[in-house]
Design an enzyme around this catalytic site. Sequence first.
Site, PDB file in Angstrom:
ATOM      1  N   GLY A  31       0.808  -1.206   0.000  1.00 33.52           N
ATOM      2  CA  GLY A  31       0.000   0.000   0.000  1.00 33.52           C
ATOM      3  C   GLY A  31       0.842   1.256   0.000  1.00 33.52           C
ATOM      4  N   HIS A  34       2.659   4.788  -4.880  1.00 31.12           N
ATOM      5  CA  HIS A  34       3.234   5.936  -5.558  1.00 31.12           C
ATOM      6  C   HIS A  34       3.515   5.559  -7.010  1.00 31.12           C
ATOM      7  CE1 HIS A  34       6.990   3.767  -5.066  1.00 31.12           C
ATOM      8  NE2 HIS A  34       6.856   3.794  -3.758  1.00 31.12           N
ATOM      9  N   HIS A  37       5.026   2.087  -7.822  1.00 29.55           N
ATOM     10  CA  HIS A  37       4.082   0.968  -7.858  1.00 29.55           C
ATOM     11  C   HIS A  37       3.281   0.979  -9.160  1.00 29.55           C
ATOM     12  CE1 HIS A  37       4.426   1.573  -3.365  1.00 29.55           C
ATOM     13  NE2 HIS A  37       4.682   0.287  -3.464  1.00 29.55           N
ATOM     14  N   GLU A 148      13.218  -2.850  -9.268  1.00 26.04           N
ATOM     15  CA  GLU A 148      14.648  -3.131  -9.141  1.00 26.04           C
ATOM     16  C   GLU A 148      15.294  -2.345  -8.008  1.00 26.04           C
ATOM     17  OE1 GLU A 148      16.220  -2.364 -13.017  1.00 26.04           O
ATOM     18  OE2 GLU A 148      15.521  -4.290 -13.834  1.00 26.04           O
ATOM     19  N   LYS A 149      14.578  -1.349  -7.449  1.00 28.80           N
ATOM     20  CA  LYS A 149      15.135  -0.599  -6.318  1.00 28.80           C
ATOM     21  C   LYS A 149      15.481  -1.543  -5.162  1.00 28.80           C
ATOM     22  CE  LYS A 149      12.457   1.857  -3.573  1.00 28.80           C
ATOM     23  NZ  LYS A 149      12.719   1.388  -2.182  1.00 28.80           N
ATOM     24  N   ASP A 150      14.605  -2.517  -4.925  1.00 31.55           N
ATOM     25  CA  ASP A 150      14.868  -3.532  -3.894  1.00 31.55           C
ATOM     26  C   ASP A 150      15.682  -4.652  -4.547  1.00 31.55           C
ATOM     27  OD1 ASP A 150      13.300  -2.385  -1.667  1.00 31.55           O
ATOM     28  OD2 ASP A 150      11.630  -2.672  -3.035  1.00 31.55           O
ATOM     29  N   GLN A 153      16.133  -7.986  -2.718  1.00 32.95           N
ATOM     30  CA  GLN A 153      14.829  -8.643  -2.642  1.00 32.95           C
ATOM     31  C   GLN A 153      14.485  -9.316  -3.963  1.00 32.95           C
ATOM     32  OE1 GLN A 153      11.123  -6.832  -0.821  1.00 32.95           O
ATOM     33  NE2 GLN A 153      10.623  -6.569  -2.986  1.00 32.95           N
ATOM     34  N   VAL A 176      11.788   3.943 -10.235  1.00 37.70           N
ATOM     35  CA  VAL A 176      11.180   5.235 -10.576  1.00 37.70           C
ATOM     36  C   VAL A 176      11.635   6.254  -9.537  1.00 37.70           C
ATOM     37  CG1 VAL A 176       9.020   6.505 -10.890  1.00 37.70           C
ATOM     38  CG2 VAL A 176       9.198   4.123 -11.646  1.00 37.70           C
ATOM     39  N   SER A 186       7.369   4.344  -0.282  1.00 30.86           N
ATOM     40  CA  SER A 186       6.277   4.688   0.629  1.00 30.86           C
ATOM     41  C   SER A 186       6.815   5.337   1.893  1.00 30.86           C
ATOM     42  CB  SER A 186       5.470   3.436   0.974  1.00 30.86           C
ATOM     43  OG  SER A 186       4.945   2.842  -0.195  1.00 30.86           O
TER      44      SER A 186
END
Length: 285
Positions: A31, A34, A37, A148-150, A153, A176, A186
């Site tokens: 949730g 932004h 997502h 890809e920021k994480d 992960q 982004v 978030s």
Amino acid sequence: MYICRTINDIRQTVWSFRDAGETVGLVTTMGALHAGHMSLVAEAAGVHDRVVATIFVNPTQFGNPKDLETYPRTEADDLAKLEAAGVDAVFIPTVEEMYPDGDETIVETTRLANMLHGMVRPGHFRGVATVVTKLFNIVQADAAYFGEKDYQQLQVIRRMVRDLHLPIHIVGVATVREPDGLAMSSRNTRLTPEDRAAAVCLNHALTDAEAVAAGGGTVEDMAEAIRARINAEPRARLKAVDIAKALSLDPATGPLTGPVGIMISAEFGPEDNAVLLIDQREIAP
């Protein structure tokens, strides 16, 4: 747009898509949506007949109870954004629905989860892998889309899918950023205006490292440039700098001989209620 709050409801909805011969793309979120997502939603919508999103603040991936308590929850706004983007169904379960009484099964990539950022956030990737496996099993989509920021992960999820032979394709989507270069998150909404201005040091640090690499510098030189940039920002507390071989996340040292992933994390705000931000960049020699 179907709003499903139970496992049975989302399964029935997805089965109806399947019965019509339609493909399904999945975007899992916590949730507080932004543009990052929504870029995942757009990627999924460009490939699949139907897009399913999930909204679930997963307690098992939070090491700090206060971080879980203060994580932004904006369901009404999130649903409006998803509907406007053409999402077909949203799964919004309770904690009890996802972790029924007596739940004791975990999923963990034993090496990838306990290195690099996993050392800064013990248990975090175990929580991620467990909840993502549950969501994959519940929705049974054709593909799932992750930012890809994480970076770590994404590698954890790819390895988990490979090792467990899960019938789903994992797609990484480019980070982004805000106009000033801060990676969208978030958690950014929890930053004070002063910390928000300071947080761009993460992106600047990655740019510094990329410049070092372009000039023939070593991995160690890149790491030093990152530390210098972030340590020069008094509002930032550097937590980790990791430079590893892309995909495998094996340690990288010396001159660049192949693509590397740079992962950095830093805290902002008071130590008893800190906001942990991460950023990443993949660099090739």
